[in-house]
Write an enzyme that holds these catalytic residues in place. Structure first.
Site, PDB file in Angstrom:
ATOM      1  N   ILE A  16      80.672 -22.115  46.324  1.00 15.99           N
ATOM      2  CA  ILE A  16      80.778 -23.090  45.410  1.00 15.99           C
ATOM      3  C   ILE A  16      81.794 -24.159  45.627  1.00 15.99           C
ATOM      4  CG2 ILE A  16      80.504 -23.827  42.852  1.00 15.99           C
ATOM      5  CD1 ILE A  16      79.727 -20.851  42.460  1.00 15.99           C
ATOM      6  N   ASP A  35      93.490 -21.129  48.711  1.00 16.53           N
ATOM      7  CA  ASP A  35      92.533 -19.992  48.707  1.00 16.53           C
ATOM      8  C   ASP A  35      93.375 -18.739  49.305  1.00 16.53           C
ATOM      9  OD1 ASP A  35      89.035 -19.951  48.646  1.00 16.53           O
ATOM     10  OD2 ASP A  35      90.189 -18.340  49.374  1.00 16.53           O
ATOM     11  N   LYS A 100      84.043 -11.875  42.033  1.00 19.14           N
ATOM     12  CA  LYS A 100      82.717 -12.291  41.329  1.00 19.14           C
ATOM     13  C   LYS A 100      81.741 -11.106  41.542  1.00 19.14           C
ATOM     14  CE  LYS A 100      80.695 -14.793  44.968  1.00 19.14           C
ATOM     15  NZ  LYS A 100      79.832 -15.866  45.153  1.00 19.14           N
ATOM     16  N   SER A 140      80.660 -18.452  33.756  1.00 16.98           N
ATOM     17  CA  SER A 140      79.403 -17.868  34.153  1.00 16.98           C
ATOM     18  C   SER A 140      78.600 -17.396  32.971  1.00 16.98           C
ATOM     19  CB  SER A 140      79.632 -16.427  34.663  1.00 16.98           C
ATOM     20  OG  SER A 140      78.474 -15.728  35.164  1.00 16.98           O
ATOM     21  N   ALA A 141      77.350 -17.497  33.231  1.00 18.30           N
ATOM     22  CA  ALA A 141      76.184 -17.175  32.274  1.00 18.30           C
ATOM     23  C   ALA A 141      76.210 -15.501  32.007  1.00 18.30           C
ATOM     24  CB  ALA A 141      74.789 -17.577  32.790  1.00 18.30           C
ATOM     25  N   TYR A 164      83.547  -8.042  34.905  1.00 22.90           N
ATOM     26  CA  TYR A 164      83.732  -9.287  35.608  1.00 22.90           C
ATOM     27  C   TYR A 164      83.335 -10.441  34.481  1.00 22.90           C
ATOM     28  CZ  TYR A 164      81.514 -13.433  37.503  1.00 22.90           C
ATOM     29  OH  TYR A 164      81.277 -14.595  37.944  1.00 22.90           O
ATOM     30  N   LYS A 168      85.869 -13.588  32.669  1.00 19.60           N
ATOM     31  CA  LYS A 168      85.735 -14.888  32.511  1.00 19.60           C
ATOM     32  C   LYS A 168      85.700 -15.450  31.128  1.00 19.60           C
ATOM     33  CE  LYS A 168      83.909 -16.135  36.752  1.00 19.60           C
ATOM     34  NZ  LYS A 168      84.738 -17.051  37.290  1.00 19.60           N
TER      35      LYS A 168
HETATM   36  C1  WQD Z   1      68.946 -11.734  40.376  1.00 23.32           C
HETATM   37  C2  WQD Z   1      67.535 -10.814  40.063  1.00 23.32           C
HETATM   38  C3  WQD Z   1      67.765  -8.585  39.841  1.00 23.32           C
HETATM   39  C4  WQD Z   1      68.853  -7.960  44.042  1.00 23.32           C
HETATM   40  C5  WQD Z   1      74.694 -12.399  39.022  1.00 23.32           C
HETATM   41  C6  WQD Z   1      75.823 -12.291  38.302  1.00 23.32           C
HETATM   42  C7  WQD Z   1      76.208 -13.554  37.434  1.00 23.32           C
HETATM   43  C8  WQD Z   1      76.126 -14.683  38.450  1.00 23.32           C
HETATM   44  C9  WQD Z   1      74.727 -14.718  39.224  1.00 23.32           C
HETATM   45  C10 WQD Z   1      78.351 -15.173  38.881  1.00 23.32           C
HETATM   46  C11 WQD Z   1      67.628  -9.913  38.944  1.00 23.32           C
HETATM   47  C12 WQD Z   1      66.948  -9.202  40.992  1.00 23.32           C
HETATM   48  C13 WQD Z   1      68.503  -8.631  42.911  1.00 23.32           C
HETATM   49  C14 WQD Z   1      67.887  -7.137  44.618  1.00 23.32           C
HETATM   50  C15 WQD Z   1      66.148  -7.532  43.031  1.00 23.32           C
HETATM   51  N1  WQD Z   1      77.330 -14.839  39.417  1.00 23.32           N
HETATM   52  N2  WQD Z   1      67.294  -8.531  42.254  1.00 23.32           N
HETATM   53  N3  WQD Z   1      66.778  -6.947  44.122  1.00 23.32           N
HETATM   54  O1  WQD Z   1      72.191 -10.502  38.256  1.00 23.32           O
HETATM   55  O2  WQD Z   1      71.006 -12.854  37.687  1.00 23.32           O
HETATM   56  O3  WQD Z   1      73.659 -12.797  38.161  1.00 23.32           O
HETATM   57  O4  WQD Z   1      74.693 -13.646  39.877  1.00 23.32           O
HETATM   58  O5  WQD Z   1      78.741 -15.657  37.899  1.00 23.32           O
HETATM   59  O6  WQD Z   1      77.526 -13.436  37.161  1.00 23.32           O
HETATM   60  O7  WQD Z   1      75.595 -11.397  37.328  1.00 23.32           O
HETATM   61  O8  WQD Z   1      71.973 -12.292  39.913  1.00 23.32           O
HETATM   62  O9  WQD Z   1      71.109 -12.131  42.331  1.00 23.32           O
HETATM   63  O10 WQD Z   1      72.003 -10.162  41.337  1.00 23.32           O
HETATM   64  O11 WQD Z   1      69.746 -10.923  40.540  1.00 23.32           O
HETATM   65  O12 WQD Z   1      65.081  -7.344  42.307  1.00 23.32           O
HETATM   66  O13 WQD Z   1      68.189  -6.647  45.896  1.00 23.32           O
HETATM   67  O14 WQD Z   1      67.325 -10.472  41.410  1.00 23.32           O
HETATM   68  O15 WQD Z   1      67.183  -7.514  39.281  1.00 23.32           O
HETATM   69  O16 WQD Z   1      66.474  -9.752  38.270  1.00 23.32           O
HETATM   70  P1  WQD Z   1      71.998 -12.047  38.444  1.00 23.32           P
HETATM   71  P2  WQD Z   1      71.179 -11.240  41.256  1.00 23.32           P
END
Ligand code: WQD
Length: 353
Positions: A16, A35, A100, A140-141, A164, A168
């Site tokens: 980002i 960095d 992260k 972060s959300a 994590y 935040k």
């Molecule tokens: C997305 C969806 C998984 C991998 C994370 C962090 C959050 C933010 C964004 C920083 C989910 C599914 C994933 C896989 C899958 N980052 N999945 N198979 O968990 O929404 O959020 O990244 O701020 O803090 O928590 O993102 O990409 O890990 O997962 O089915 O091999 O994909 O279950 O529904 P997430 P993700």
């Protein structure tokens, strides 16, 4: 009206951060990057310069890089001091630097609190010493209690469930205390990201995670490229339209531009303390993401269903009305463009930088 000419970007070589540095320079800002390179490559900065040159914007290149950690307060002080001595006072900071990985944070909370929170405290105390009182923070959300299935607004219940997310939230609380200590002086905007994916359309900068990625999009790209594995879909029995989790995927360039809008807002408003969601407001299920990635890039993705992943919530989608209203920011790109641009980056950089 405070002028902002020189911006320090911590974590500016990362995914980002690098996209944000590009748009900062495209808008005429001078950029200084700190960095530690523990999770990223300095090559991303060279690539940013290449894009500016390709776009005939060579004259906008103003980029200084300092390798080091925010945990070294003397190093941070040196960066501010040298900028001041060169007549290039740092006017604002966009603060990305931080670990992260949700999974890693559970295994090593000490590392996350030390790096993400002590690092932020060091940064802000040096900012104050050098009369730099405007900060955009990469939040972060993940800090939301996402167990409801409505659009998540900034008023939603806060409830991080991993170290994590705790770091935040801790940084947001710390920055709020700093703001309250001198409201006339401080501008603080916490940008709460949903799920950034994709890459700059040039394919010259993109997500280049060191080690094994945890997030779905780099995993999808690895599987599509190597053609030998199958994507594990974590659960097909969620309370959603197709049983798979729904997320608010946002193009990395839309997310980066949100940071520029936040700086523009702080130019007009000396004193502020805001938390703002950066998401599209649209939900996409895992199965939909797979299908759109396949259709856009004309390929087949192997996948199989496995059990749910700990900590996942069924639906995490932004109410982004505050960002539109306050920052005049509107995400423009579609899921298909995210898939196209991400794949373009992967094909040009199979092993990242
Ligand atoms: C997305 C969806 C998984 C991998 C994370 C962090 C959050 C933010 C964004 C920083 C989910 C599914 C994933 C896989 C899958 N980052 N999945 N198979 O968990 O929404 O959020 O990244 O701020 O803090 O928590 O993102 O990409 O890990 O997962 O089915 O091999 O994909 O279950 O529904 P997430 P993700």
């Amino acid at each position: 009206m405070k002028s902002i000419r020189t911006v320090l970007v911590t974590g500016g070589t990362g995914y980002i951060g690098s996209h944000t540095c590009f748009y900062l320079m495209e808008q005429g800002y001078k950029v200084i990057v700190i960095d530690s390179l523990v999770n990223s490559s300095v090559k991303s900065l060279e690539r940013i310069k290449d894009i500016l040159k390709k776009n005939n914007n060579r004259d906008l290149i103003s980029l200084e890089f300092f390798e080091g950690s925010l945990n070294n307060k003397e190093f941070v002080d040196y960066v501010f001091h040298q900028a001041l001595n060169k007549g290039n006072k740092i006017d604002a900071v966009i603060h990305f630097a931080g670990f992260k990985s949700v999974k890693e944070s559970v295994q090593n909370p000490y590392l996350y609190w030390q790096n993400n929170v002590i690092g932020t405290i060091n940064l802000v105390s040096v900012m104050n010493k050098y009369i730099c009182n405007k900060i955009v923070f990469s939040s972060s959300a993940t800090i939301y209690n996402a167990n409801n299935i409505d659009l998540i607004s900034e008023k939603n219940e806060i409830g991080p469930i991993n170290p994590y997310g705790n770091t935040k939230r801790a940084n947001e609380i710390f920055l709020s205390d700093i703001y309250k200590s001198d409201k006339q002086k401080w501008g603080v905007i916490n940008l709460r990201y949903f799920n950034p994916i994709g890459a700059h359309p040039s394919g010259l900068i993109g997500e280049s995670p060191k080690g094994i990625p945890n997030n779905i999009f780099p995993i999808i790209m690895n599987i599509a490229f190597e053609k030998k594995q199958s994507l594990e879909v974590f659960g097909k029995d969620w309370p959603t339209k197709d049983g798979t989790c729904i997320r608010d995927y946002i193009h990395i360039t839309d997310l980066a531009k949100g940071h520029i809008k936040a700086l523009e807002f702080m130019k007009k408003k000396d004193s502020t303390n805001l938390c703002i969601n950066l998401g599209t407001g649209k939900g996409t299920s895992v199965l939909e993401l797979i299908r759109i990635f396949e259709d856009t890039n004309k390929l087949k993705l192997n996948y199989n269903f496995s059990s749910r992943r700990d900590g996942d919530a069924p639906i995490v989608v932004a109410d982004n009305s505050l960002a539109k209203k306050i920052l005049n920011w509107v995400p423009e790109k579609s899921i298909s463009e995210m898939c196209k641009d991400g794949w373009n980056w992967k094909l040009k950089n199979p092993n990242g930088y």
